[in-house]
Motif scaffolding. Structure first.
Motif, PDB file in Angstrom:
ATOM      1  N   LEU A 137       0.146  21.195 -14.395  1.00 44.85           N
ATOM      2  CA  LEU A 137       1.467  21.640 -14.853  1.00 44.85           C
ATOM      3  C   LEU A 137       1.352  22.890 -15.714  1.00 44.85           C
ATOM      4  O   LEU A 137       0.521  22.967 -16.607  1.00 44.85           O
ATOM      5  CB  LEU A 137       2.152  20.558 -15.686  1.00 44.85           C
ATOM      6  N   THR A 138       2.203  23.883 -15.431  1.00 49.53           N
ATOM      7  CA  THR A 138       2.328  25.059 -16.277  1.00 49.53           C
ATOM      8  C   THR A 138       3.804  25.308 -16.528  1.00 49.53           C
ATOM      9  O   THR A 138       4.662  24.923 -15.716  1.00 49.53           O
ATOM     10  CB  THR A 138       1.702  26.308 -15.625  1.00 49.53           C
ATOM     11  N   LEU A 139       4.104  25.931 -17.648  1.00 49.66           N
ATOM     12  CA  LEU A 139       5.479  26.262 -17.980  1.00 49.66           C
ATOM     13  C   LEU A 139       5.715  27.712 -17.600  1.00 49.66           C
ATOM     14  O   LEU A 139       5.121  28.624 -18.164  1.00 49.66           O
ATOM     15  CB  LEU A 139       5.734  26.036 -19.472  1.00 49.66           C
ATOM     16  N   GLU A 140       6.556  27.945 -16.607  1.00 53.61           N
ATOM     17  CA  GLU A 140       6.862  29.286 -16.110  1.00 53.61           C
ATOM     18  C   GLU A 140       8.358  29.537 -16.249  1.00 53.61           C
ATOM     19  O   GLU A 140       9.165  28.856 -15.605  1.00 53.61           O
ATOM     20  CB  GLU A 140       6.461  29.416 -14.629  1.00 53.61           C
ATOM     21  N   LYS A 141       8.740  30.512 -17.093  1.00 55.69           N
ATOM     22  CA  LYS A 141      10.147  30.898 -17.263  1.00 55.69           C
ATOM     23  C   LYS A 141      11.035  29.694 -17.564  1.00 55.69           C
ATOM     24  O   LYS A 141      12.050  29.467 -16.914  1.00 55.69           O
ATOM     25  CB  LYS A 141      10.651  31.646 -16.039  1.00 55.69           C
ATOM     26  N   ASP A 142      10.606  28.879 -18.539  1.00 55.24           N
ATOM     27  CA  ASP A 142      11.338  27.693 -18.988  1.00 55.24           C
ATOM     28  C   ASP A 142      11.423  26.572 -17.955  1.00 55.24           C
ATOM     29  O   ASP A 142      12.238  25.663 -18.085  1.00 55.24           O
ATOM     30  CB  ASP A 142      12.755  28.061 -19.450  1.00 55.24           C
ATOM     31  N   PHE A 143      10.601  26.620 -16.915  1.00 55.82           N
ATOM     32  CA  PHE A 143      10.543  25.561 -15.910  1.00 55.82           C
ATOM     33  C   PHE A 143       9.087  25.165 -15.701  1.00 55.82           C
ATOM     34  O   PHE A 143       8.199  26.007 -15.755  1.00 55.82           O
ATOM     35  CB  PHE A 143      11.134  26.017 -14.568  1.00 55.82           C
ATOM     36  N   TYR A 144       8.871  23.903 -15.455  1.00 58.14           N
ATOM     37  CA  TYR A 144       7.520  23.451 -15.151  1.00 58.14           C
ATOM     38  C   TYR A 144       7.204  23.729 -13.692  1.00 58.14           C
ATOM     39  O   TYR A 144       8.035  23.529 -12.812  1.00 58.14           O
ATOM     40  CB  TYR A 144       7.360  21.951 -15.426  1.00 58.14           C
ATOM     41  N   GLU A 145       5.995  24.210 -13.473  1.00 60.73           N
ATOM     42  CA  GLU A 145       5.522  24.468 -12.115  1.00 60.73           C
ATOM     43  C   GLU A 145       4.291  23.605 -11.865  1.00 60.73           C
ATOM     44  O   GLU A 145       3.414  23.506 -12.718  1.00 60.73           O
ATOM     45  CB  GLU A 145       5.163  25.949 -11.952  1.00 60.73           C
ATOM     46  N   VAL A 146       4.223  22.982 -10.710  1.00 62.61           N
ATOM     47  CA  VAL A 146       3.114  22.108 -10.352  1.00 62.61           C
ATOM     48  C   VAL A 146       2.216  22.828  -9.350  1.00 62.61           C
ATOM     49  O   VAL A 146       2.687  23.322  -8.325  1.00 62.61           O
ATOM     50  CB  VAL A 146       3.610  20.779  -9.732  1.00 62.61           C
ATOM     51  N   TYR A 191      -0.127  22.108  -6.757  1.00 60.15           N
ATOM     52  CA  TYR A 191      -0.610  21.005  -5.920  1.00 60.15           C
ATOM     53  C   TYR A 191      -1.995  21.281  -5.340  1.00 60.15           C
ATOM     54  O   TYR A 191      -2.677  20.367  -4.905  1.00 60.15           O
ATOM     55  CB  TYR A 191       0.384  20.715  -4.794  1.00 60.15           C
ATOM     56  N   ASN A 192      -2.447  22.525  -5.346  1.00 59.48           N
ATOM     57  CA  ASN A 192      -3.796  22.839  -4.859  1.00 59.48           C
ATOM     58  C   ASN A 192      -4.869  22.258  -5.782  1.00 59.48           C
ATOM     59  O   ASN A 192      -5.988  22.006  -5.350  1.00 59.48           O
ATOM     60  CB  ASN A 192      -3.986  24.353  -4.738  1.00 59.48           C
ATOM     61  N   SER A 193      -4.528  22.044  -7.047  1.00 63.31           N
ATOM     62  CA  SER A 193      -5.490  21.505  -8.015  1.00 63.31           C
ATOM     63  C   SER A 193      -5.278  20.022  -8.279  1.00 63.31           C
ATOM     64  O   SER A 193      -5.890  19.459  -9.185  1.00 63.31           O
ATOM     65  CB  SER A 193      -5.361  22.261  -9.344  1.00 63.31           C
ATOM     66  N   PHE A 194      -4.428  19.383  -7.507  1.00 62.33           N
ATOM     67  CA  PHE A 194      -4.010  18.017  -7.795  1.00 62.33           C
ATOM     68  C   PHE A 194      -5.169  17.024  -7.847  1.00 62.33           C
ATOM     69  O   PHE A 194      -5.179  16.124  -8.668  1.00 62.33           O
ATOM     70  CB  PHE A 194      -2.974  17.549  -6.778  1.00 62.33           C
ATOM     71  N   HIS A 195      -6.176  17.182  -7.005  1.00 62.37           N
ATOM     72  CA  HIS A 195      -7.309  16.254  -6.974  1.00 62.37           C
ATOM     73  C   HIS A 195      -8.570  16.845  -7.604  1.00 62.37           C
ATOM     74  O   HIS A 195      -9.627  16.218  -7.558  1.00 62.37           O
ATOM     75  CB  HIS A 195      -7.607  15.819  -5.539  1.00 62.37           C
ATOM     76  N   ARG A 227     -12.730  15.049 -16.023  1.00 60.76           N
ATOM     77  CA  ARG A 227     -11.292  15.012 -16.309  1.00 60.76           C
ATOM     78  C   ARG A 227     -10.564  15.727 -15.185  1.00 60.76           C
ATOM     79  O   ARG A 227     -11.126  16.582 -14.521  1.00 60.76           O
ATOM     80  CB  ARG A 227     -10.980  15.708 -17.634  1.00 60.76           C
ATOM     81  N   PHE A 228      -9.302  15.364 -15.027  1.00 58.79           N
ATOM     82  CA  PHE A 228      -8.497  16.061 -14.032  1.00 58.79           C
ATOM     83  C   PHE A 228      -8.142  17.456 -14.529  1.00 58.79           C
ATOM     84  O   PHE A 228      -7.864  17.661 -15.713  1.00 58.79           O
ATOM     85  CB  PHE A 228      -7.213  15.287 -13.723  1.00 58.79           C
ATOM     86  N   THR A 229      -8.137  18.413 -13.629  1.00 58.00           N
ATOM     87  CA  THR A 229      -7.703  19.767 -13.938  1.00 58.00           C
ATOM     88  C   THR A 229      -6.194  19.748 -14.171  1.00 58.00           C
ATOM     89  O   THR A 229      -5.468  19.115 -13.403  1.00 58.00           O
ATOM     90  CB  THR A 229      -8.032  20.702 -12.750  1.00 58.00           C
ATOM     91  N   PRO A 230      -5.705  20.418 -15.238  1.00 53.89           N
ATOM     92  CA  PRO A 230      -4.256  20.444 -15.471  1.00 53.89           C
ATOM     93  C   PRO A 230      -3.513  21.051 -14.274  1.00 53.89           C
ATOM     94  O   PRO A 230      -3.948  22.046 -13.702  1.00 53.89           O
ATOM     95  CB  PRO A 230      -4.106  21.338 -16.700  1.00 53.89           C
TER      96      PRO A 230
END
Length: 69
Positions: free
Chosen positions: A24-33, A35-39, A19-22
C-alpha cells in the motif's frame, strides 16, 4: 470496510525471518495497491530461537538466540 480472512499454512510454506513487502502507498490522498508485490517477501534479522528461549537467555545473560549476520 472490514474484512476478515482465515488461513492455515503448512510448515514448508512459512518463511522464518521474512516479512511481506509493503503493497500500500498513499498517492494523491488515495491508497494505491501494488499487486505485483502482493506475494513478495524480504529477509529480516530474526532470532534463531523461540521468544521464550530468547527471553530466558537474556535474563541469564547468555548469547543464545543471537541474530544471524
Amino acid at each position: 470496510m472490514t474484512c476478515q480472512a482465515r488461513s492455515s499454512y503448512m510448515d514448508t510454506e512459512v518463511l522464518w525471518g521474512h516479512r511481506f513487502t509493503p503493497v500500500l502507498t498513499l498517492e494523491k490522498d488515495f491508497y494505491e495497491v501494488d499487486y505485483n508485490s502482493f506475494h513478495s517477501t524480504y529477509e529480516t534479522h530474526t532470532p534463531v530461537c523461540c521468544a521464550k528461549e530468547l527471553a530466558q537467555s537474556r535474563r541469564e545473560g547468555q548469547l543464545l538466540g543471537h541474530l544471524p549476520s
